[in-house]
Design a protein around this motif. Structure first.
Motif, PDB file in Angstrom:
ATOM      1  N   MET A   1       1.051  -1.277   0.200  1.00 32.66           N
ATOM      2  CA  MET A   1      -0.043   0.064  -0.291  1.00 32.66           C
ATOM      3  C   MET A   1       1.182   1.505   0.274  1.00 32.66           C
ATOM      4  O   MET A   1       0.649   2.368  -0.803  1.00 32.66           O
TER       5      MET A   1
ATOM      6  N   THR B   1      -5.309  -4.773  -6.530  1.00 28.44           N
ATOM      7  CA  THR B   1      -5.095  -4.205  -5.034  1.00 28.44           C
ATOM      8  C   THR B   1      -4.371  -4.550  -4.071  1.00 28.44           C
ATOM      9  O   THR B   1      -4.465  -6.298  -4.249  1.00 28.44           O
TER      10      THR B   1
ATOM     11  N   PRO C   1      -3.343   3.104  -2.558  1.00 30.80           N
ATOM     12  CA  PRO C   1      -4.010   2.038  -1.904  1.00 30.80           C
ATOM     13  C   PRO C   1      -4.965   1.813  -3.269  1.00 30.80           C
ATOM     14  O   PRO C   1      -5.706   0.836  -3.391  1.00 30.80           O
ATOM     15  N   ARG C   2      -5.126   2.756  -4.554  1.00 19.87           N
ATOM     16  CA  ARG C   2      -6.088   2.391  -5.086  1.00 19.87           C
ATOM     17  C   ARG C   2      -5.727   0.853  -5.884  1.00 19.87           C
ATOM     18  O   ARG C   2      -4.678   1.033  -5.988  1.00 19.87           O
ATOM     19  N   MET C   3      -6.397   0.848  -6.739  1.00 19.23           N
ATOM     20  CA  MET C   3      -6.733  -0.528  -7.428  1.00 19.23           C
ATOM     21  C   MET C   3      -5.564   0.128  -8.236  1.00 19.23           C
ATOM     22  O   MET C   3      -6.356   0.924  -9.089  1.00 19.23           O
TER      23      MET C   3
END
Lengths: 298, 373
Positions: free
Chosen positions: A117, A221, A122-124
């Motif tokens: 992360m 993710t 944290p984004r896809m």
């Protein structure tokens, strides 16, 4: 009938991904009697490493050579991470009670997950379309090129691993270490090297699994490792944890089970049924499907 | 010792309230991490930009805006915690959240505390509790459902329609409303399926759908699943036309679906780049200048419009009283000019008006307006 065959093809595809990841669990358990909970997150990390290798090292090339290079480089990178993981999180606890090692594994899982992360955000993240979108229609049953690649490459890797463990001298050392580490040491086997090797093999296979997830589903993710880790863990138990052909069989069966439950009962309940299956296996046959018939555990 | 402690507390409280009196606290409750992080960060960026602009103009009636951000991760549990947190920190208004599920989980806390909340959540249930604190800055699901049903049945004349959703408040609500609207118009819904968000593997459900031979699929869910659903639909050779509901309107949909995105349709209000008003153009230009990218979707801008409406109401009523501002907004004689079109609220907190567009995804990933309401 078409629907049945289609679900079969889908099940085998996800099953082979589960199997590749399950091998990492089962090999570590076979030798160390340790559930390596960080393995799922290693798989997730390899998808991100692969993506970075594609964008930074390969300059977004999409040729066959580039794809092969991505697989090799990711496997090497994750093997190194695997060795570091074993050195830092598990070796200092080798003589400690088993619970300490399990807690350490959970801690390593959190470290890797949060590390992903922090590094990638944290984004896809979205995987490029490295395998051309080619489909073949066999009288209503459609199979894509990526499915064929996943299935064939997984089978080749699994057969190669089986032959390596069964037919080579190093394989014999692995088997010996899984039966009795002290006796193996007396026979002149360097158990530390065997364990490092186990982590190298497990992590590289996991890396291939992680890249398959990225190539097949495209969206990755930072927290997806938990889901795939859990499935692979169930697959390993289903086949008989510590047993290499068991992990392969368990992965395939779990993939098929999942596809058929989701297809014929309800996709909502697929996870619930998977866990019910796990409980049933643990009650009826705790050693898994192949757990008893094959005496040697690796 | 007691005395010192009392003095210390008194000083602390005095400075605390004095500090609070100096700023107007605006909360942001949005999914900053998780699957919808793209949208959540868009909301946060927009709010920070607007706050900066308002502060540069002297603030709201002399008060500077202070932005407080809470990450609800797109989950109801974190949303409820965020609501308590933002209320405790003294927020007068809260912008967000992106998902209806999160807006709903936080609603009651804001209502009890008298904190105004403006969300782009489109689930009809959000305005059904009669909370005066809740202002919807988007248009409710029922409006979209009516439009989709009319388009699929009357305009396109599909005869075998499949409706898919996940289990979230928004998606399930939109899918149910759409199914009901299609049936009311005499259309034929051959299957109503549900998928688990984030589960990635949708082929088992799609394989079943394939055997029913549909001519249209309407997916009421989020882009993170929609893109994969579309890719897997094409991979399975299902020829049906794919329609994504409003939450699929995100650049990530096209990236996830890859080459399979071509030919898919998305139903939504017009996208940011197509917004015609000068106020929209200048805000989007400022946004691009500050963050180096376009706003991820229309949703962040809707939320900004909600925030602008509340600030406008406070200035018009010359008061920071949230009840007065809400009363003003519920009874506006003429709408405020907004980034996403005129803003005015009905008595129940719903935004008035709303027109939809059907956008077809081209081979290069851009939209082509297939149908404008």
């Amino acid at each position: 009938m078409d629907t049945f065959l289609q679900q079969l093809a889908n099940g085998l595809t996800i099953g082979s991904m589960f199997a590749l990841v399950a091998l990492g669990y089962t090999m570590v358990y076979g030798v160390m009697r340790l559930i390596n909970f960080a393995h799922g997150d290693m798989v997730a990390a390899s998808a991100f490493v692969g993506l970075t290798i594609y964008t930074q090292v390969m300059g977004q090339a999409t040729s066959l050579v580039a794809v092969v290079a991505i697989f090799l480089l990711t496997a090497v990178a994750m093997a190194i991470v695997g060795i570091i993981l074993e050195r830092v999180a598990y070796r200092p606890l080798r003589e400690a009670p088993r619970l300490s090692a399990v807690v350490s594994a959970l801690g390593a899982s959190l470290v890797i997950q949060n590390g992903i992360m922090l590094i990638w955000g944290p984004r896809m993240r979205i995987f490029p379309e490295l395998v051309p979108q080619v489909y073949w229609d066999f009288g209503g049953v459609v199979i894509s090129m990526i499915q064929v690649i996943i299935l064939v490459l997984s089978l080749v890797l699994m057969v190669a691993l089986y032959l390596f463990v069964e037919k080579t001298r190093i394989g014999a050392a692995i088997r010996a270490s899984s039966i009795d580490q002290d006796a193996a040491r007396l026979m002149g086997i360097n158990v530390n090297s065997v364990i490092a090797l186990i982590f190298i093999i497990g992590s590289s296979l996991g890396a291939v699994g992680g890249l398959f997830i990225g190539l097949y589903y495209r969206g990755i993710t930072f927290n997806m490792g938990w889901q795939y880790g859990l499935y692979a863990f169930i697959a390993a138990i289903l086949g008989g944890i510590g047993n290499i052909p068991g992990a392969m069989l368990g992965g395939m069966l779990l993939g098929l089970f999942n596809a058929f439950i989701a297809g014929y009962v309800s996709s909502t309940w697929a996870d619930a049924f998977t866990f019910i299956l796990l409980i049933l296996i643990l009650i009826v046959r705790p050693t898994g499907i192949l757990g008893e018939r094959v005496a040697e555990k690796v | 010792m007691k005395k010192y402690l009392a003095t210390f507390l008194a000083v602390f409280l005095a400075t605390g309230t004095a500090f609070a009196a100096d700023t107007l606290k605006v909360g942001v409750q949005a999914p900053i991490t998780g699957s919808y992080a793209n949208e959540g960060q868009g909301i946060e960026n927009g709010v920070r930009l607007l706050a900066e602009q308002v502060n540069a103009d002297g603030g709201v009636m002399g008060k500077q805006i202070e932005v407080l951000v809470c990450d609800d991760q797109g989950t109801a549990m974190a949303a409820a915690i965020c609501a308590k947190d933002l209320v405790n920190k003294g927020a007068k208004m809260v912008i967000g959240s992106y998902t209806s599920t999160c807006a709903e989980a936080a609603q009651k806390t804001y209502f009890k505390a008298g904190v105004l909340q403006t969300s782009d959540g489109t689930a009809d249930s959000l305005t059904e509790n009669g909370y005066w604190t809740f202002l919807r800055n988007s248009f409710p699901n029922s409006a979209e459902a009516e439009f989709v049903a009319k388009y699929l049945v009357d305009v396109k004349k599909y005869e075998r329609i499949v409706v898919i959703s996940d289990f979230s408040t928004y998606a399930d609500g939109l899918a149910n409303a759409t199914e009901a609207a299609i049936k009311k118009m005499g259309g034929n819904v051959i299957s109503r399926d549900k998928i688990k968000a984030d589960s990635q593997n949708f082929t088992p459900v799609l394989t079943n759908i394939k055997s029913k031979n549909p001519d249209a699929i309407f997916f009421a869910g989020y882009y993170s699943d929609g893109g994969q659903l579309r890719a897997q639909q094409v991979a399975l050779g299902i020829k049906a036309d794919f329609y994504g509901g409003d939450a699929n309107d995100n650049p990530d949909f096209v990236k996830l679906a890859g080459s399979s995105a071509t030919g898919a349709f998305i139903v939504n209000v017009p996208e940011p780049a197509a917004l015609p008003t000068p106020i929209a153009k200048s805000f989007i230009a400022d946004y691009q200048k500050k963050y180096g990218e376009m706003p991820p979707s229309i949703w962040g801008l809707m939320n900004i419009d909600g925030m602008r409406a509340i600030i406008h109401a406070m200035e018009q009523t010359k008061s920071f009283d949230t009840k007065k501002a809400a009363d003003y907004l519920h009874n506006m004689s003429e709408p405020l000019e907004g980034i996403t079109g005129p803003i005015a609220f009905a008595k129940d907190g719903n935004r008035k008006g709303g027109a939809y567009v059907v956008k077809k995804i081209q081979a290069d990933g851009t939209y082509f307006n297939e149908y404008v309401q």
